[in-house]
Design an enzyme around this catalytic site. Structure first.
Site, mmCIF file in Angstrom:
data_model
loop_
_atom_site.group_PDB
_atom_site.id
_atom_site.type_symbol
_atom_site.label_atom_id
_atom_site.label_comp_id
_atom_site.label_asym_id
_atom_site.label_seq_id
_atom_site.Cartn_x
_atom_site.Cartn_y
_atom_site.Cartn_z
ATOM 1 N N ASP A 98 38.293 42.169 32.894
ATOM 2 C CA ASP A 98 39.094 43.145 33.638
ATOM 3 C C ASP A 98 38.626 44.547 33.269
ATOM 4 O OD1 ASP A 98 41.396 44.545 34.902
ATOM 5 O OD2 ASP A 98 42.323 42.566 34.860
ATOM 6 N N ASN B 265 39.115 36.574 40.903
ATOM 7 C CA ASN B 265 40.495 36.959 41.175
ATOM 8 C C ASN B 265 40.674 38.452 41.390
ATOM 9 O OD1 ASN B 265 43.590 36.640 40.926
ATOM 10 N ND2 ASN B 265 43.081 38.062 39.281
ATOM 11 N N ASP C 188 33.688 45.594 35.319
ATOM 12 C CA ASP C 188 33.804 46.252 36.619
ATOM 13 C C ASP C 188 33.060 45.352 37.593
ATOM 14 O OD1 ASP C 188 33.465 47.762 38.940
ATOM 15 O OD2 ASP C 188 33.120 49.636 37.875
ATOM 16 N N ARG D 14 46.440 40.971 34.053
ATOM 17 C CA ARG D 14 47.824 40.923 34.515
ATOM 18 C C ARG D 14 47.901 40.141 35.817
ATOM 19 N NH1 ARG D 14 48.784 47.194 36.648
ATOM 20 N NH2 ARG D 14 47.382 47.068 38.454
ATOM 21 N N TYR E 282 41.372 45.656 53.635
ATOM 22 C CA TYR E 282 41.734 44.482 52.860
ATOM 23 C C TYR E 282 41.472 43.204 53.657
ATOM 24 C CZ TYR E 282 44.590 41.520 49.797
ATOM 25 O OH TYR E 282 45.040 40.531 48.943
ATOM 26 N N LYS F 79 38.834 40.153 52.837
ATOM 27 C CA LYS F 79 39.305 38.805 52.563
ATOM 28 C C LYS F 79 38.755 37.789 53.570
ATOM 29 C CE LYS F 79 41.578 39.730 48.814
ATOM 30 N NZ LYS F 79 41.108 39.220 47.514
#
Length: 255
Positions: free
Chosen positions: A37, A87, A60, A16, A152, A156
């Protein structure tokens, strides 16, 4: 003639959101794609819709053995691997002072370690194909700090750094490695998390130089460019797709 004719890609988090948009764009431009996914039902449905140029595999990203299986699925089904798109990612909101270590490590394991393991698993296959492209999904949070996103943001920034190191190490193998830095994109991940329910997101986006929230297709278009030979001289670089969020403070609105 498609921009990815003859290429085989593996995309994590492809059931998705951004990953799905990337898979659809890649197939449309001639690639064969393995979608990976944890969301098996959704991922299988997308792969079925894309037809015989696509396949789905459970992944995973925290597990090296499942990465090995995903890479093997690409090479056995389609004969080689030319492109890896890292991604998959998660977001946990919490201040530095109060975030539980368990939640912090969950984000690091998926966003940072998952990216590392994906590159590590894909490199031999990319090298065997004569080179290729790795596209790592970082964030504007990999370029600037945002309050309430310590885990997060840390993950990143790490993706950004790993991208540059990998580009230096792999360039002589004709493997390019670049990072994408999306701003806010309209996916399930940015649905209002705890503590942000009262934020008027429309007013936030209205203040951008390009006054709207990003679409998954905006990110997919950039990933497509980096996967293609159009970006043949791009490696170790950061590509921002944020509607101008990082460009500077917005101009005062006038009536």
């Amino acid at each position: 003639m498609g921009r990815l004719d003859g290429k085989v890609a593996l995309i994590s988090g492809a059931a998705r959101g951004q990953g799905e948009a990337e898979a659809r764009a890649f197939v449309r431009e001639g690639a064969r794609v393995v979608l990976a996914d944890l969301l098996d039902k959704e991922g299988e449905q997308v792969a079925e819709e894309l037809g015989d140029r696509a396949a789905y595999v459970h992944l995973d990203v925290r597990r090296p053995d499942e990465w090995a299986t995903a890479v093997a699925a690409a090479t056995s089904r389609f004969g080689k691997l030319d492109v890896l798109v890292n991604n998959a990612g998660i977001l946990r909101v919490g201040a530095l002072e109060t975030m539980p270590l368990e939640e912090y490590l969950q984000v690091i394991q998926v966003n940072q370690v998952g990216c590392f393991l994906g590159m590590q698993a894909a490199v031999p296959a990319l090298r065997a194909a004569g080179g290729g492209s790795i596209v790592n999904t970082s964030s504007t949070s990999g370029l600037a700090g945002i309050a309430g996103t310590v885990a997060y943001t840390a993950s990143k920034f790490a993706v950004r750094g790993m991208t540059k190191t990998a580009a230096v190490e792999l360039g002589h193998d004709n493997i390019r490695v670049n990072s994408i830095h999306p701003g806010a994109v309209d996916t399930p991940m940015i649905a209002a998390p705890p503590g942000f329910e009262d934020v008027d997101s429309d007013s936030v986006y209205a203040g951008l130089p390009l006054p709207r929230v990003g679409k998954p297709e905006d990110v997919a278009a950039l990933a497509l460019f980096l996967a293609s030979d159009e970006s043949a001289y791009c490696t170790g670089s950061e590509f921002v797709v944020d509607g101008g969020f990082l460009a500077g403070p917005p101009l005062p609105r006038t009536s």
